[in-house]
Design a protein around this motif. Structure first.
Motif, mmCIF file in Angstrom:
data_model
loop_
_atom_site.group_PDB
_atom_site.id
_atom_site.type_symbol
_atom_site.label_atom_id
_atom_site.label_comp_id
_atom_site.label_asym_id
_atom_site.label_seq_id
_atom_site.Cartn_x
_atom_site.Cartn_y
_atom_site.Cartn_z
ATOM 1 N N PRO A 666 31.485 -41.838 19.773
ATOM 2 C CA PRO A 666 32.280 -40.903 18.965
ATOM 3 C C PRO A 666 31.755 -39.484 19.110
ATOM 4 O O PRO A 666 30.555 -39.251 19.290
ATOM 5 C CB PRO A 666 32.086 -41.421 17.534
ATOM 6 N N GLY A 667 32.661 -38.547 19.033
ATOM 7 C CA GLY A 667 32.269 -37.145 19.139
ATOM 8 C C GLY A 667 33.329 -36.234 18.577
ATOM 9 O O GLY A 667 34.358 -36.671 18.054
ATOM 10 N N VAL A 668 33.072 -34.931 18.690
ATOM 11 C CA VAL A 668 33.990 -33.890 18.215
ATOM 12 C C VAL A 668 34.126 -32.849 19.314
ATOM 13 O O VAL A 668 33.135 -32.474 19.948
ATOM 14 C CB VAL A 668 33.469 -33.235 16.918
ATOM 15 N N VAL A 669 35.344 -32.392 19.559
ATOM 16 C CA VAL A 669 35.573 -31.352 20.553
ATOM 17 C C VAL A 669 35.081 -30.018 20.012
ATOM 18 O O VAL A 669 35.395 -29.640 18.876
ATOM 19 C CB VAL A 669 37.074 -31.260 20.904
ATOM 20 N N ARG A 670 34.300 -29.306 20.821
ATOM 21 C CA ARG A 670 33.803 -27.987 20.434
ATOM 22 C C ARG A 670 34.508 -26.865 21.181
ATOM 23 O O ARG A 670 34.891 -25.859 20.597
ATOM 24 C CB ARG A 670 32.285 -27.901 20.655
ATOM 25 N N SER A 671 34.664 -27.025 22.488
ATOM 26 C CA SER A 671 35.315 -25.980 23.275
ATOM 27 C C SER A 671 35.632 -26.553 24.646
ATOM 28 O O SER A 671 35.377 -27.731 24.926
ATOM 29 C CB SER A 671 34.420 -24.744 23.395
ATOM 30 N N ALA A 672 36.156 -25.691 25.508
ATOM 31 C CA ALA A 672 36.428 -26.078 26.885
ATOM 32 C C ALA A 672 36.370 -24.832 27.757
ATOM 33 O O ALA A 672 36.661 -23.718 27.302
ATOM 34 C CB ALA A 672 37.788 -26.757 27.010
ATOM 35 N N ASP A 673 35.972 -25.008 28.997
ATOM 36 C CA ASP A 673 35.933 -23.916 29.957
ATOM 37 C C ASP A 673 36.096 -24.499 31.356
ATOM 38 O O ASP A 673 36.470 -25.673 31.512
ATOM 39 C CB ASP A 673 34.631 -23.103 29.830
ATOM 40 N N ALA A 674 35.801 -23.703 32.358
ATOM 41 C CA ALA A 674 35.961 -24.168 33.732
ATOM 42 C C ALA A 674 35.040 -25.336 34.045
ATOM 43 O O ALA A 674 35.323 -26.137 34.942
ATOM 44 C CB ALA A 674 35.702 -23.016 34.701
ATOM 45 N N GLU A 675 33.947 -25.449 33.315
ATOM 46 C CA GLU A 675 33.006 -26.540 33.550
ATOM 47 C C GLU A 675 33.540 -27.867 33.068
ATOM 48 O O GLU A 675 33.235 -28.918 33.639
ATOM 49 C CB GLU A 675 31.681 -26.225 32.861
ATOM 50 N N GLY A 676 34.338 -27.858 31.998
ATOM 51 C CA GLY A 676 34.895 -29.082 31.462
ATOM 52 C C GLY A 676 35.093 -29.004 29.967
ATOM 53 O O GLY A 676 35.067 -27.919 29.360
ATOM 54 N N LEU A 677 35.285 -30.167 29.352
ATOM 55 C CA LEU A 677 35.490 -30.266 27.908
ATOM 56 C C LEU A 677 34.137 -30.447 27.234
ATOM 57 O O LEU A 677 33.381 -31.365 27.553
ATOM 58 C CB LEU A 677 36.404 -31.452 27.587
ATOM 59 N N HIS A 678 33.819 -29.572 26.292
ATOM 60 C CA HIS A 678 32.530 -29.600 25.606
ATOM 61 C C HIS A 678 32.658 -30.400 24.314
ATOM 62 O O HIS A 678 33.467 -30.066 23.438
ATOM 63 C CB HIS A 678 32.048 -28.179 25.305
#
Length: 784
Positions: A666-678
């Motif tokens: 389980p987790g929570v989405v924090r952000s996203a960028d060119a590297e991937g989904l954080h």
């Protein structure tokens, strides 16, 4: 008082649902379903075996991975269609004409005996090649045997590990030193990274895409096919189109259509390439349901359903090609009186009234699971025989917090392997053992299935460094490090959530333990089994090869009372003065979704001061009008609405990350960028590469029971819509109802199917070889 509606368990007249084969579970989310978060429940019911608990959670709405090539009628699933039927009947008639003279002289029984003699001769020939005592692993062949020989050569010191590589080995990365027995400060948890896919060159992918297009197969299969079959995938597929079945999510009828498009008239249902691929596909499908082997007769029956006219020859061909291995369980068929004499008559003892021996069960299995089970059996026997038996932990046992904890401590002091079973409250007993062992100066550690379990165990022991996740321990991301020999620097390892341990993971774990280490397997036998193949904990318990400690500590409260009754097949009424258990009846799936959102967002927070983020929704399947997908969509709209600008996700979304099949984090989405989904998973930052987001991340407000196993939340809402009845079983209900610590709401729309499942639908059996392997191991610790 709150009570579960329905008649007394055992009085319901509903028949047990029969296993049926649903459509393939792969859908638009990606063809490689083995990597998807739903993979542990997406296995279909295969022909040779009853559908396991995994299959119960399969979405009946999901289409197969890619449509069958247009214009091609499936050969495998339609034995009555024109082309397959003609081929099969032609083959059958040709065989009848060629053997008409011989067959006329044989009765049906004599023909069967002739086939059995031929099989026994082949078995005897294989055994003759291995005279003398047969060590574990010697039944393996090909790559598996080479791998086992290499491992043992390195273990014995005969060869260095670098000798098995074509190029010089790079300088090894510095290994973390083993810590001092006590006083070690906790190490901060490292960031976890998503596993790297098996990459393929663009040229190889393009070549495979061209072959797939020529055969009418979806181009989307190009990358997974290259990842599965390697750089030479295009050549392999052109020479043997049925190799496409090795790609996760591809079904026989799709591979048949692809083969007909490439081979034309040369393609037939009895093609050796097809039958060998079908045997491998059946065994792989069975592994997704937990089996490490299948009865050969069941495989032959499944091949017959796939328009194979001579399933016996098909199985023989698959074995000779190395697709499957053969194992005999029971009486040795090569003994003179094992079945029948060579003249086809029953042995003389039968005439005098003595019962003939039972026939030998012939199993077929994949070499990877054969290697894992034999390696695991060897390793467990080594641990049982190598540890110090005379340790005196009497003082520590006397200080234990409960009689069951004291018994566990005394037992672990005198045995190298111990099996401990109990419910949620019994988890305090392994914690007491770890604390006692650390107090004696031993390097003791507990390993759990989930980060939530690790946190709870660390709190119970009172030491943050006393608990790790099993995945973190095996990857060296957590734990004490390795000693100079590469073994885990431990004296005692306690594995909680042992039912979630599959055979391959268990084999790797035991291989990492040095001689003299004590291993305790602890878990609740009533919960759902592992997502991977095998039933390690159940087989260890059934084999009685080691001491067993059964906890006498009951689970407290109304939820504990309810779940304990379910474990013995009783759905009892429970007193819940604090509304710990609440039943919410619903008429249909739409109402089930509406009431679930209302419970999570309003009712539970208002009544129990439990925020929505601490309430977990659990349902039977991923598809359907009230499956995890529909529930997650509704819960997102209420709890964290947004456009889903990061591949369908927004910051703040609850998600489930599956870094490997069988692991749900389980987790929570924090952000996203060119590297991937954080993501943030249990306080650990995780970056999921863009190309893996679609297959490895799903919304996580609602989970399946398999995904929720090994974890608990302050509150749980279990959703049982009307179409979920066929997926219910006692282990499923036991697992789902036990996920809430303080509160359980049941959104109930299955009427009498719930008490019927609890009373009459136990866990589906898994076919494995570990139990007989353990029973054959002589150990001084064997239980009487």
């Amino acid at each position: 008082m709150t009570a579960l509606p329905g008649e007394t368990p055992g009085t319901v007249g509903t028949d047990t649902p029969e296993a049926a084969e649903p459509p393939a579970a792969t859908d638009a989310e990606g063809p490689a379903h083995a990597e998807a978060p739903d993979a542990d429940e997406s296995a279909e019911a295969t022909e040779p075996t009853a559908d396991g608990s995994d299959g119960a959670e399969t979405s009946s709405e999901d289409p197969p991975a890619g449509d069958a090539p247009a214009g091609d009628a499936p050969t495998g699933d339609a034995p009555t269609s024109d082309a397959p039927a003609d081929d099969a009947s032609t083959s059958a008639s040709t065989g009848e004409e060629g053997e008409a003279a011989a067959a006329a002289a044989l009765s049906e029984a004599q023909a069967e005996l002739a086939a059995q003699r031929e099989l026994r001769e082949k078995i005897a020939k294989r055994k003759a090649e291995k005279e003398g005592p047969v060590a574990a692993g010697t039944k393996l062949s090909g790559t598996a045997a080479d791998l086992l020989a290499a491992v043992r050569a390195v273990e014995s010191g005969e060869k260095a590990g670098a000798e098995f590589f074509d190029s010089p080995a790079p300088a090894p990365a510095p290994r973390r030193a083993a810590p001092a027995p006590a006083g070690q400060p906790p190490r901060p948890a490292p960031a976890s990274a998503a596993p790297v896919d098996r990459t393929a060159s663009p040229e190889a992918v393009d070549a495979v895409r061209a072959v797939l297009t020529e055969g009418g197969a979806p181009e989307a299969l190009a990358r997974p096919a290259t990842g599965t079959l390697g750089e030479q995938a295009a050549e392999l597929l052109r020479a043997d189109p049925w190799q496409l079945l090795a790609v996760p999510g591809v079904r026989p009828e799709q591979a048949d259509g692809f083969a007909r498009a490439l081979l034309g008239a040369a393609c037939g249902p009895d093609d050796g390439r097809r039958t060998a691929a079908l045997v491998g596909w059946l065994l792989e499908r069975a592994a997704l349901q937990g089996h490490t082997a299948l009865d050969a007769e069941a495989v032959r029956a499944a091949l017959t359903e796939r328009a194979v006219s001579d399933p016996e020859e098909a199985v023989r061909n698959a074995v000779e090609e190395g697709v499957a291995l053969v194992f005999q369980e029971g009486t040795d068929p090569t003994e003179p009186d094992a079945a029948y004499e060579e003249d086809g008559e029953a042995p003389a003892e039968a005439e005098t009234g003595t019962e003939a021996p039972e026939p030998v069960q012939v199993l077929l299995g994949l070499d990877r699971y054969a290697l894992a089970e034999e390696s695991l059996a060897d390793g467990l026997a080594r641990l049982m025989n190598a540890c110090e038996k005379g340790a005196d932990w009497a003082e520590a046992a006397a200080a234990a917090p409960s009689p069951s904890a004291a018994e566990l401590i005394r037992t672990a002091a005198t045995a190298g392997l111990v099996a401990h079973s109990g419910g949620e409250a019994a988890r305090a007993e392994p914690a007491a053992l770890i604390a006692a062992a650390r107090g004696l100066g031993l390097r003791a550690l507990g390993a759990t299935h989930s980060e939530d379990g690790r946190r709870r165990l660390a709190e119970a022991v009172g030491a943050p460094d006393a608990a790790v996740t099993l995945a973190g321990l095996l990857s060296d991301a957590e734990g004490p490090g390795r000693d100079e020999d590469g073994a885990l620097a431990l004296d005692l390892l306690v594995v909680l959530d042992a039912p979630q341990l599959d055979v391959e993971g268990a084999a790797v774990l035991v291989e990492a333990l040095a001689d003299g280490v004590r291993l305790v397997l602890s878990g609740d036998p009533g919960v759902l089994g592992s997502a991977g193949a095998g039933r390690v904990f159940a087989d260890v318990l059934a084999a009685r090869a080691c001491p067993q400690v059964v906890s006498r500590t009951p689970d407290p409260g109304p939820i504990g009372e309810l779940v304990s009754g379910i474990g013995i097949g009783e759905l009892a009424q429970v007193e819940a003065p604090g509304k710990e258990v609440v039943i919410v009846p619903v008429r249909d799936a739409g109402e089930a979704v509406h009431r679930t959102v209302q419970l999570v967002a309003d009712s539970v927070p208002r009544a129990f001061s439990i925020p929505a983020g601490d309430t977990q929704v659990i349902t039977v399947g991923h598809g359907g009008a009230a499956g995890t997908r529909a529930l997650n969509e509704a819960l997102k709209q209420r709890l964290n609405p947004g456009p889903g600008r990061f591949g369908g996700f927004d910051p703040g979304d609850r998600v489930i990350h599956v870094p490997a099949p069988g692991r749900a984090v389980p987790g929570v989405v924090r952000s996203a960028d060119a590297e991937g989904l954080h993501l943030e998973c249990g306080g650990v930052p995780v970056v999921v590469p863009q190309e893996r987001v679609e297959s490895a991340v799903r919304h996580g407000w609602a989970l399946s029971a398999h995904q929720a196993a090994g974890m608990r939340w302050p509150a749980a809402v279990v959703v049982l819509p009307g179409d979920a009845a066929a997926g219910l079983s006692r282990p499923w209900v036991y697992t789902a109802f036990g996920r809430g610590e303080r509160h359980l709401s049941v959104v109930h729309g299955v009427d009498q199917a719930l008490p019927h499942a609890v009373a009459q639908i136990p866990a589906q059996e898994r076919t494995t070889r570990l139990r007989p392997l353990l029973e054959a191991v002589p150990t001084p610790d064997a239980a009487s």
